[in-house]
Design a protein around this motif. Structure first.
Motif, PDB file in Angstrom:
ATOM      1  N   GLU A   2      10.267  -7.844  -9.199  1.00  0.00           N
ATOM      2  CA  GLU A   2       9.799  -6.896 -10.201  1.00  0.00           C
ATOM      3  C   GLU A   2       9.939  -5.470  -9.681  1.00  0.00           C
ATOM      4  O   GLU A   2       9.989  -5.225  -8.478  1.00  0.00           O
ATOM      5  CB  GLU A   2       8.355  -7.230 -10.568  1.00  0.00           C
ATOM      6  CG  GLU A   2       8.224  -8.639 -11.147  1.00  0.00           C
ATOM      7  CD  GLU A   2       6.797  -8.990 -11.502  1.00  0.00           C
ATOM      8  OE1 GLU A   2       6.178  -8.225 -12.263  1.00  0.00           O
ATOM      9  OE2 GLU A   2       6.315 -10.016 -11.027  1.00  0.00           O
ATOM     10  N   SER A   3       9.970  -4.517 -10.603  1.00  0.00           N
ATOM     11  CA  SER A   3      10.422  -3.172 -10.243  1.00  0.00           C
ATOM     12  C   SER A   3       9.341  -2.258  -9.705  1.00  0.00           C
ATOM     13  O   SER A   3       9.665  -1.242  -9.091  1.00  0.00           O
ATOM     14  CB  SER A   3      11.053  -2.508 -11.476  1.00  0.00           C
ATOM     15  OG  SER A   3      10.102  -2.369 -12.511  1.00  0.00           O
ATOM     16  N   THR A   4       8.072  -2.544  -9.926  1.00  0.00           N
ATOM     17  CA  THR A   4       7.023  -1.614  -9.511  1.00  0.00           C
ATOM     18  C   THR A   4       6.858  -1.631  -8.000  1.00  0.00           C
ATOM     19  O   THR A   4       6.451  -2.643  -7.424  1.00  0.00           O
ATOM     20  CB  THR A   4       5.681  -1.973 -10.169  1.00  0.00           C
ATOM     21  OG1 THR A   4       5.812  -1.912 -11.581  1.00  0.00           O
ATOM     22  CG2 THR A   4       4.593  -1.008  -9.721  1.00  0.00           C
ATOM     23  N   PRO A   5       7.161  -0.534  -7.309  1.00  0.00           N
ATOM     24  CA  PRO A   5       6.930  -0.480  -5.859  1.00  0.00           C
ATOM     25  C   PRO A   5       5.444  -0.254  -5.583  1.00  0.00           C
ATOM     26  O   PRO A   5       4.731   0.384  -6.372  1.00  0.00           O
ATOM     27  CB  PRO A   5       7.775   0.714  -5.424  1.00  0.00           C
ATOM     28  CG  PRO A   5       7.844   1.592  -6.624  1.00  0.00           C
ATOM     29  CD  PRO A   5       7.764   0.703  -7.828  1.00  0.00           C
ATOM     30  N   ILE A   6       4.979  -0.763  -4.450  1.00  0.00           N
ATOM     31  CA  ILE A   6       3.561  -0.690  -4.096  1.00  0.00           C
ATOM     32  C   ILE A   6       3.431  -0.164  -2.675  1.00  0.00           C
ATOM     33  O   ILE A   6       4.091  -0.665  -1.759  1.00  0.00           O
ATOM     34  CB  ILE A   6       2.882  -2.069  -4.218  1.00  0.00           C
ATOM     35  CG1 ILE A   6       3.025  -2.615  -5.639  1.00  0.00           C
ATOM     36  CG2 ILE A   6       1.404  -1.986  -3.828  1.00  0.00           C
ATOM     37  CD1 ILE A   6       2.502  -4.040  -5.809  1.00  0.00           C
ATOM     38  N   VAL A  32       7.172  -3.627  -1.435  1.00  0.00           N
ATOM     39  CA  VAL A  32       5.841  -3.209  -0.989  1.00  0.00           C
ATOM     40  C   VAL A  32       5.886  -2.810   0.477  1.00  0.00           C
ATOM     41  O   VAL A  32       6.653  -3.366   1.270  1.00  0.00           O
ATOM     42  CB  VAL A  32       4.811  -4.349  -1.221  1.00  0.00           C
ATOM     43  CG1 VAL A  32       5.213  -5.617  -0.476  1.00  0.00           C
ATOM     44  CG2 VAL A  32       3.405  -3.912  -0.837  1.00  0.00           C
ATOM     45  N   THR A  33       5.078  -1.828   0.827  1.00  0.00           N
ATOM     46  CA  THR A  33       4.948  -1.404   2.216  1.00  0.00           C
ATOM     47  C   THR A  33       3.521  -0.923   2.444  1.00  0.00           C
ATOM     48  O   THR A  33       2.788  -0.629   1.496  1.00  0.00           O
ATOM     49  CB  THR A  33       5.965  -0.294   2.560  1.00  0.00           C
ATOM     50  OG1 THR A  33       5.962  -0.074   3.968  1.00  0.00           O
ATOM     51  CG2 THR A  33       5.619   1.018   1.853  1.00  0.00           C
ATOM     52  N   ALA A  34       3.132  -0.858   3.717  1.00  0.00           N
ATOM     53  CA  ALA A  34       1.820  -0.340   4.106  1.00  0.00           C
ATOM     54  C   ALA A  34       2.031   0.745   5.152  1.00  0.00           C
ATOM     55  O   ALA A  34       2.951   0.661   5.977  1.00  0.00           O
ATOM     56  CB  ALA A  34       0.935  -1.452   4.664  1.00  0.00           C
ATOM     57  N   VAL A  35       1.190   1.763   5.125  1.00  0.00           N
ATOM     58  CA  VAL A  35       1.353   2.903   6.024  1.00  0.00           C
ATOM     59  C   VAL A  35       0.284   2.899   7.110  1.00  0.00           C
ATOM     60  O   VAL A  35      -0.787   2.311   6.955  1.00  0.00           O
ATOM     61  CB  VAL A  35       1.282   4.236   5.256  1.00  0.00           C
ATOM     62  CG1 VAL A  35       2.348   4.299   4.175  1.00  0.00           C
ATOM     63  CG2 VAL A  35      -0.105   4.471   4.662  1.00  0.00           C
TER      64      VAL A  35
END
Length: 239
Positions: A2-6, A32-35
């Motif tokens: 799906e297209s929504t980046p998180i 998706v990624t976490a910082v």
């Protein structure tokens, strides 16, 4: 996919490791990624500033290369996400505030200022032992193992909360152009104290409570927390 980046933004003293369960579950469907915020995780040696924190979030959005992103912030990360929404509205498709819908202004913040002042006086190794025991006692290793392995940023807490305290209340929601989900643990009375005021200050915000969960709701009920993010991401308009 799906297209929504998180983009996932951790809370006080933690790191991107806080989101290990959510990353594993969400990457099956979303980019998706976490910082790591300044002074935390892989950025342990970097000085804290709220401005630098928002630029890290912006770079993470750009790294996914899918346009504006859904930004999920927990506690300190939620207030960083609010500031990101003000500074970079064109990069925001949706906002989740988890455990971050309490005002950081006024006399009720006095205990947090006290804690921020006390933390540097306690040896970091002792704080680490306390946190490790706390997390292991309450949560399974597959949920908190990455957080424990990544360590804690106690040294950054005074600067981070020193900048956040006195800065945010429900009026910050007026700077958020995207839809908002206020996602709180049912048993987190302190950090959900202003949830109704935060929701009323935004034309497209709703509150969702996670039953029996406390402040660390993504640890207390990881599957329920992740499902709420997944559903909200699917409701957001396309870029």
């Amino acid at each position: 996919m799906e297209s929504t980046p998180i983009v996932l933004v951790h809370g006080t003293r933690f790191s991107a490791g806080q989101w290990s369960y959510q990353l594993d579950a969400l990457r099956r469907h979303f980019p998706v990624t976490a910082v790591d915020l300044p002074g935390h995780g892989a950025r342990f040696a970097e000085p804290w500033s709220l401005g630098a924190a928002t630029e890290i979030v912006a770079a993470a959005v750009d790294s996914l290369d899918r346009g504006p992103a859904l930004v999920v912030g927990h506690s300190l990360g939620g207030y960083v996400a609010l500031e990101f929404a003000r500074r970079f509205p064109e990069r925001l498709r949706g906002l989740v505030l988890a455990g971050a819908s309490a005002t950081t202004r006024g006399p009720l913040t006095a205990p947090y200022r006290l804690v921020a002042g006390l933390v540097p006086r306690i040896p970091a190794d002792r704080l680490t032992r306390w946190n490790d025991r706390f997390l292991r006692r309450l949560h399974p290793p597959e949920v908190v193992g990455a957080t424990i392995r990544s360590g804690y940023a106690f040294h950054t807490l005074p600067a981070a909360w020193g900048e956040v305290l006195g800065r945010f209340d429900a009026s910050a929601m007026r700077h958020v152009a995207a839809p908002v989900l206020i996602l709180n643990g049912e048993k987190d009375p302190l950090f959900r104290a202003g949830e109704r005021e935060f929701a009323r200050a935004h034309p497209n915000a709703r509150i969702e409570l996670i039953p029996r969960a406390r402040h660390l709701s993504n640890f207390d009920a990881p599957a329920v927390f992740t499902d709420a993010i997944r559903r909200f991401a699917r409701e957001l308009p396309a870029d």
